[in-house]
Design a protein around this motif. Sequence first.
Motif, PDB file in Angstrom:
ATOM      1  N   LYS A 342       0.830  -1.201   0.000  1.00  0.00           N
ATOM      2  CA  LYS A 342       0.000   0.000   0.000  1.00  0.00           C
ATOM      3  C   LYS A 342       0.867   1.253   0.000  1.00  0.00           C
ATOM      4  O   LYS A 342       0.574   2.229  -0.678  1.00  0.00           O
ATOM      5  CB  LYS A 342      -0.923  -0.014   1.225  1.00  0.00           C
ATOM      6  N   ARG A 343       1.926   1.218   0.811  1.00  0.00           N
ATOM      7  CA  ARG A 343       2.773   2.398   0.902  1.00  0.00           C
ATOM      8  C   ARG A 343       3.487   2.708  -0.399  1.00  0.00           C
ATOM      9  O   ARG A 343       3.881   3.852  -0.639  1.00  0.00           O
ATOM     10  CB  ARG A 343       3.788   2.224   2.036  1.00  0.00           C
ATOM     11  N   SER A 344       3.634   1.683  -1.241  1.00  0.00           N
ATOM     12  CA  SER A 344       4.311   1.939  -2.509  1.00  0.00           C
ATOM     13  C   SER A 344       3.558   2.958  -3.338  1.00  0.00           C
ATOM     14  O   SER A 344       4.149   3.664  -4.157  1.00  0.00           O
ATOM     15  CB  SER A 344       4.481   0.630  -3.297  1.00  0.00           C
ATOM     16  N   ALA A 345       2.246   3.055  -3.109  1.00  0.00           N
ATOM     17  CA  ALA A 345       1.446   4.032  -3.837  1.00  0.00           C
ATOM     18  C   ALA A 345       1.763   5.453  -3.393  1.00  0.00           C
ATOM     19  O   ALA A 345       1.393   6.412  -4.057  1.00  0.00           O
ATOM     20  CB  ALA A 345      -0.040   3.733  -3.642  1.00  0.00           C
ATOM     21  N   MET A 346       2.421   5.617  -2.268  1.00  0.00           N
ATOM     22  CA  MET A 346       2.728   6.959  -1.786  1.00  0.00           C
ATOM     23  C   MET A 346       3.884   7.592  -2.555  1.00  0.00           C
ATOM     24  O   MET A 346       4.101   8.793  -2.449  1.00  0.00           O
ATOM     25  CB  MET A 346       3.077   6.902  -0.291  1.00  0.00           C
ATOM     26  N   GLY A 347       4.625   6.771  -3.247  1.00  0.00           N
ATOM     27  CA  GLY A 347       5.738   7.327  -4.015  1.00  0.00           C
ATOM     28  C   GLY A 347       7.077   7.048  -3.384  1.00  0.00           C
ATOM     29  O   GLY A 347       7.207   6.907  -2.173  1.00  0.00           O
ATOM     30  N   VAL A 348       8.057   6.944  -4.250  1.00  0.00           N
ATOM     31  CA  VAL A 348       9.419   6.657  -3.810  1.00  0.00           C
ATOM     32  C   VAL A 348       9.930   7.743  -2.872  1.00  0.00           C
ATOM     33  O   VAL A 348      10.616   7.466  -1.889  1.00  0.00           O
ATOM     34  CB  VAL A 348      10.341   6.523  -5.039  1.00  0.00           C
ATOM     35  N   PHE A 349       9.558   8.982  -3.146  1.00  0.00           N
ATOM     36  CA  PHE A 349      10.088  10.079  -2.331  1.00  0.00           C
ATOM     37  C   PHE A 349       9.621   9.978  -0.889  1.00  0.00           C
ATOM     38  O   PHE A 349      10.430  10.113   0.047  1.00  0.00           O
ATOM     39  CB  PHE A 349       9.648  11.413  -2.925  1.00  0.00           C
ATOM     40  N   TYR A 350       8.336   9.754  -0.672  1.00  0.00           N
ATOM     41  CA  TYR A 350       7.820   9.652   0.699  1.00  0.00           C
ATOM     42  C   TYR A 350       8.474   8.493   1.435  1.00  0.00           C
ATOM     43  O   TYR A 350       8.872   8.621   2.602  1.00  0.00           O
ATOM     44  CB  TYR A 350       6.300   9.498   0.663  1.00  0.00           C
ATOM     45  N   ARG A 351       8.628   7.366   0.761  1.00  0.00           N
ATOM     46  CA  ARG A 351       9.260   6.210   1.409  1.00  0.00           C
ATOM     47  C   ARG A 351      10.698   6.522   1.795  1.00  0.00           C
ATOM     48  O   ARG A 351      11.184   6.096   2.836  1.00  0.00           O
ATOM     49  CB  ARG A 351       9.195   4.996   0.488  1.00  0.00           C
TER      50      ARG A 351
END
Length: 743
Positions: A342-351
């Motif tokens: 799910k978190r992958s949808a937040m974008g590489v930058f946020y991760r």
Amino acid sequence: MPKLSLVVPVYKVQGYLHECLDSILGQDYTDFEIVAVDDCSPDGSGAILDDYAARDARMHVIHLTENVGLGRARNAGLEKARGEYVLFLDSDDTLSDGALAAISEQLAAASDPEILVYDYARTYWDGSVRPNLRADLLRDAGTRSFSLAERPELLDLLQIVWNKAYRRDFITRTGLTFPPGYYEDAPWTYCSLISAERIALLDRVCVLYRQRREGGNILKTVSRKHFDVFDQYRRVFDFLDERPELDQWRGPLFRKMVDHYLTVLERPGRLPQNARAEFFHRASADFRARLPRNFARPPGNRGRKWAILERDVYPAMAGVTRGVRLRQAARRRARTAVNRSKRSAMGVFYRSQLKLPLDENLAVFSAYWGRGVSCNPAAIDAELARLAPHIRRVWAVRPDAVDQVPAGVDHVCVGSRAYWAALARAKYLVNNVNFADAVVKRPGQIHLQTHHGTPLKTMGLDQQKYPASTHMNFEKMLERCDRWDFSISSNRFSTAVWERVYPCSYTTLESGYPRNDVLVDATVADVRRARSALGLADGTQVFLYMPTHREYQPDFTPSLDPARMAEQLGPDVTLLVRGHYFYGSSPHIAELRRSGRIVDVSGHPRVEELYLAADALITDYSSAMFDYAVLDRPIVIYAPDWDIYSAVRGTYFDLLEQPPGAVARSQSELLKLLGSGDHDTEDTAGLRDAFRRRFCEFDDGHAAERVVRRVFLGEETTLPVVPFEDRPIAPTPAQALEPVERA
């Protein structure tokens, strides 16, 4: 003497206590009393009990001066019970409709047995109900009474006291009392069942056993208190030792003891890791000391665990339980993988930002889904600047609201890289609603939920009961609420609502609403400034009209004609309208606007300034009434559709019965009230005072300071709440203008 006495121990259940008591007092059967025991509860539970007792003579309240625990609180209630039969009910559970009548009828049909066992069902936050897994043991019982020897399988029911009615003379004769500590139900349940000569059954769900989502069951708390189980079974076997005639129950109770010990040992979330071996060795010692002669172990895997326990071989048991833990860990890893996906949808930058250290001196604020700088978060922001200037404060606002951000306020646009970086790195996240689902709660982060009103309409899980909220995903809502560390409340009424409808593990701060500090502390200059900014002429009487949103109306249908109001109230009255609820470009309305008789203040950034400028508030069901009451100025409730609103959305109290002032059900009634001055009388002032004392309980002008000191500075000792008699009252517009008139 009543037929039934219900003993209800009470501790930290203010969110559920009303429902519990209402389920009892609302029964169609009336020959009962309630003995409620306030176990020195630190919340508002004791006051709730006193309020019910003042209204119903069947209610008796005992206030303990120290917290003694569930068992001893029940004992205190037992001492005061006068009924022929005693029933126990936990204060977060409820009786089903008709339960007491069914219990009384079955007692009579079974010729007054010593114990009547009835059924229960588990209820969950999502409204689901699950039956007792051993309900089959109560079926086909009829009205015949019997001894346990005829139905020994009843020992397999959950060892609880609140699914039974006990004849009081049987309790006295047997000498039953509740012991202190965890698992206090076990000695009472087993000793009563094996002692009773006549037991009867009722195949009917009488108790709804609430399965609280968070914090409801102390047995799910990791603690050495679980070692209390050894003392409880010592009491059971001491009871047997003193009564040789009951020796036939030694074997069955030995089985219950061993299974109970293994349950405590194997269930996650009970024993501290460093205490597991010690617990095992003590359980093994009890096993060998109480092993009945010629006892046969159960077959299969269960029997293998018994053998390991008897031989006191902890490494072997640890291996068995390790397999259970490995399976649980595999399930956790699977859930983590899903969450990571799910978190992958937040974008590489946020991760990438989530991997960086937290900024201990960064706080992100947001209000009303990024619509601007306002409400409780804004007041906390200002106080934080005063008390902790080293903490950088950043506001998250939508791109279309950037032009409304006051000069000098640091901000980021929702959805931007700067926004995601701030959310990932900030130590503190402050909001009056929930942050988006995509936001990850990091270890060490502190989420402060300020809320944005005292609830008249149903909120959270309570909305499940009403048609206006069928679109909500309540599971997702609770996942968002799980991120909260602190929840602000302005009164005990709100505290009880929030803790019930948002059942998550946060700390409640009964601080008052920070946004209302300005209403308490306002000066003559503040009132003059607020009116001047709105262009209000000196001597003009100002009514602020603030209706609420109605979910059941896709398009707003005006129930009040502001042009007619302004016209009939005369040229010395100005109507401020908060909300785009009047439309049209007729010359008449345009002229009223140009003349200042109607002022659209829907876009005004600070509603508190509107409150200060207004001589009185007109509202329907908006939470504005609770804030405006701080000013102790007239409030008029305009409720033309109360019956529809309360049925569709649901409300926590009858506003027409407990209003903060005068009530009008039509526009003609409203005009009559305002035109005659009947909206501001001695009677309406009395209503307002009662309302203010109930709902502005903690709004004493120091709310923001309390929050900052507790959340940001970590101070545990809070500022005492200023009594109502010592709180300042902001000057009314008329009082603010007095010096000008004299000049």
